[in-house]
Scaffold this motif. Sequence first.
Motif, mmCIF file in Angstrom:
data_model
loop_
_atom_site.group_PDB
_atom_site.id
_atom_site.type_symbol
_atom_site.label_atom_id
_atom_site.label_comp_id
_atom_site.label_asym_id
_atom_site.label_seq_id
_atom_site.Cartn_x
_atom_site.Cartn_y
_atom_site.Cartn_z
ATOM 1 N N THR A 27 0.838 -1.197 0.000
ATOM 2 C CA THR A 27 0.000 0.000 0.000
ATOM 3 C C THR A 27 0.876 1.251 0.000
ATOM 4 O OG1 THR A 27 -1.588 -1.246 1.325
ATOM 5 C CG2 THR A 27 -1.944 1.130 1.132
ATOM 6 N N ARG A 28 0.629 2.133 -0.956
ATOM 7 C CA ARG A 28 1.414 3.361 -1.061
ATOM 8 C C ARG A 28 1.016 4.355 0.028
ATOM 9 N NH1 ARG A 28 3.918 4.101 -6.147
ATOM 10 N NH2 ARG A 28 3.568 6.330 -5.925
ATOM 11 N N PHE A 29 1.920 5.273 0.337
ATOM 12 C CA PHE A 29 1.703 6.233 1.412
ATOM 13 C C PHE A 29 0.385 7.007 1.273
ATOM 14 C CE2 PHE A 29 6.361 6.889 2.943
ATOM 15 C CZ PHE A 29 6.463 5.529 3.196
ATOM 16 N N PRO A 30 0.019 7.491 0.071
ATOM 17 C CA PRO A 30 -1.257 8.202 -0.025
ATOM 18 C C PRO A 30 -2.460 7.314 0.348
ATOM 19 C CG PRO A 30 0.095 8.703 -1.927
ATOM 20 C CD PRO A 30 0.777 7.580 -1.184
ATOM 21 N N TRP A 37 -7.011 8.822 7.653
ATOM 22 C CA TRP A 37 -7.950 9.948 7.691
ATOM 23 C C TRP A 37 -9.374 9.439 7.860
ATOM 24 C CZ3 TRP A 37 -11.649 10.723 3.762
ATOM 25 C CH2 TRP A 37 -12.466 11.831 3.960
ATOM 26 N N ARG A 38 -9.737 8.466 7.041
ATOM 27 C CA ARG A 38 -11.105 7.943 7.021
ATOM 28 C C ARG A 38 -11.479 7.271 8.336
ATOM 29 N NH1 ARG A 38 -16.055 7.675 5.072
ATOM 30 N NH2 ARG A 38 -16.762 5.676 4.346
ATOM 31 N N GLY A 47 -0.913 11.247 8.238
ATOM 32 C CA GLY A 47 -0.975 9.885 7.720
ATOM 33 C C GLY A 47 0.253 9.506 6.921
ATOM 34 N N VAL A 48 0.717 10.408 6.073
ATOM 35 C CA VAL A 48 1.931 10.149 5.281
ATOM 36 C C VAL A 48 3.141 10.041 6.209
ATOM 37 C CG1 VAL A 48 3.516 11.122 3.575
ATOM 38 C CG2 VAL A 48 1.056 11.110 3.129
ATOM 39 N N ALA A 49 3.221 10.935 7.187
ATOM 40 C CA ALA A 49 4.355 10.897 8.129
ATOM 41 C C ALA A 49 4.360 9.594 8.922
ATOM 42 C CB ALA A 49 4.297 12.097 9.065
ATOM 43 N N LEU A 50 3.198 9.129 9.355
ATOM 44 C CA LEU A 50 3.129 7.871 10.092
ATOM 45 C C LEU A 50 3.448 6.679 9.199
ATOM 46 C CD1 LEU A 50 0.012 8.676 12.270
ATOM 47 C CD2 LEU A 50 2.339 8.260 13.111
ATOM 48 N N ALA A 51 2.988 6.696 7.960
ATOM 49 C CA ALA A 51 3.322 5.621 7.018
ATOM 50 C C ALA A 51 4.825 5.570 6.790
ATOM 51 C CB ALA A 51 2.591 5.831 5.698
ATOM 52 N N ARG A 61 2.843 3.648 16.527
ATOM 53 C CA ARG A 61 1.555 3.823 17.212
ATOM 54 C C ARG A 61 0.831 4.999 16.580
ATOM 55 N NH1 ARG A 61 0.170 1.867 22.329
ATOM 56 N NH2 ARG A 61 1.090 0.065 21.325
ATOM 57 N N VAL A 62 -0.404 4.774 16.110
ATOM 58 C CA VAL A 62 -1.136 5.843 15.428
ATOM 59 C C VAL A 62 -2.289 6.403 16.243
ATOM 60 C CG1 VAL A 62 -0.502 5.084 13.120
ATOM 61 C CG2 VAL A 62 -2.613 4.237 14.136
ATOM 62 N N LEU A 63 -2.771 5.635 17.221
ATOM 63 C CA LEU A 63 -3.942 6.077 17.960
ATOM 64 C C LEU A 63 -4.045 5.283 19.252
ATOM 65 C CD1 LEU A 63 -6.629 7.795 17.598
ATOM 66 C CD2 LEU A 63 -7.651 5.692 16.733
ATOM 67 N N ASP A 64 -4.566 5.899 20.293
ATOM 68 C CA ASP A 64 -4.892 5.193 21.532
ATOM 69 C C ASP A 64 -6.398 5.188 21.703
ATOM 70 O OD1 ASP A 64 -2.336 4.441 22.512
ATOM 71 O OD2 ASP A 64 -1.989 6.478 23.201
ATOM 72 N N CYS A 65 -6.930 4.033 22.126
ATOM 73 C CA CYS A 65 -8.365 3.869 22.345
ATOM 74 C C CYS A 65 -8.609 3.535 23.812
ATOM 75 C CB CYS A 65 -8.904 2.730 21.478
ATOM 76 S SG CYS A 65 -8.726 3.030 19.713
ATOM 77 N N ARG A 66 -9.777 3.864 24.282
ATOM 78 C CA ARG A 66 -10.112 3.660 25.698
ATOM 79 C C ARG A 66 -10.263 2.185 26.061
ATOM 80 N NH1 ARG A 66 -10.124 4.269 30.613
ATOM 81 N NH2 ARG A 66 -12.006 4.235 31.849
#
Length: 94
Positions: A27-30, A37-38, A47-51, A61-66
């Motif tokens: 999967t490409r960065f975009p 984003w979605r 998103g590009v920086a994290l990829a 790590r991209v996100l923390d959930c409860r």
Amino acid sequence: MTDETATDETVTDDGTWGIDLHADDVTRFPGVAFVLWRVCGLSPEAGVALADEAQRDGTVRVLDCRTREEAERVVAEIQVLGVRATAAPASARR
């Protein structure tokens, strides 16, 4: 279900579960940026920086959930869109 079981399966010590993005040679960065984003509401630039970071370091790590349930739902949404991600207790930060 006991309180101990609920704690083990639902909430970590600090109350969060993380979403880890994994390196992906397909999967490409975009495309990754679009998925983040979605599903996570991240900006395309983030998103590009994290990829890029995941590609360099293997995971990020991209996100923390409860709760674990929320983290697994987010991971499933990311995976359905073709990007490799997993959920892990926040204490297991990479």
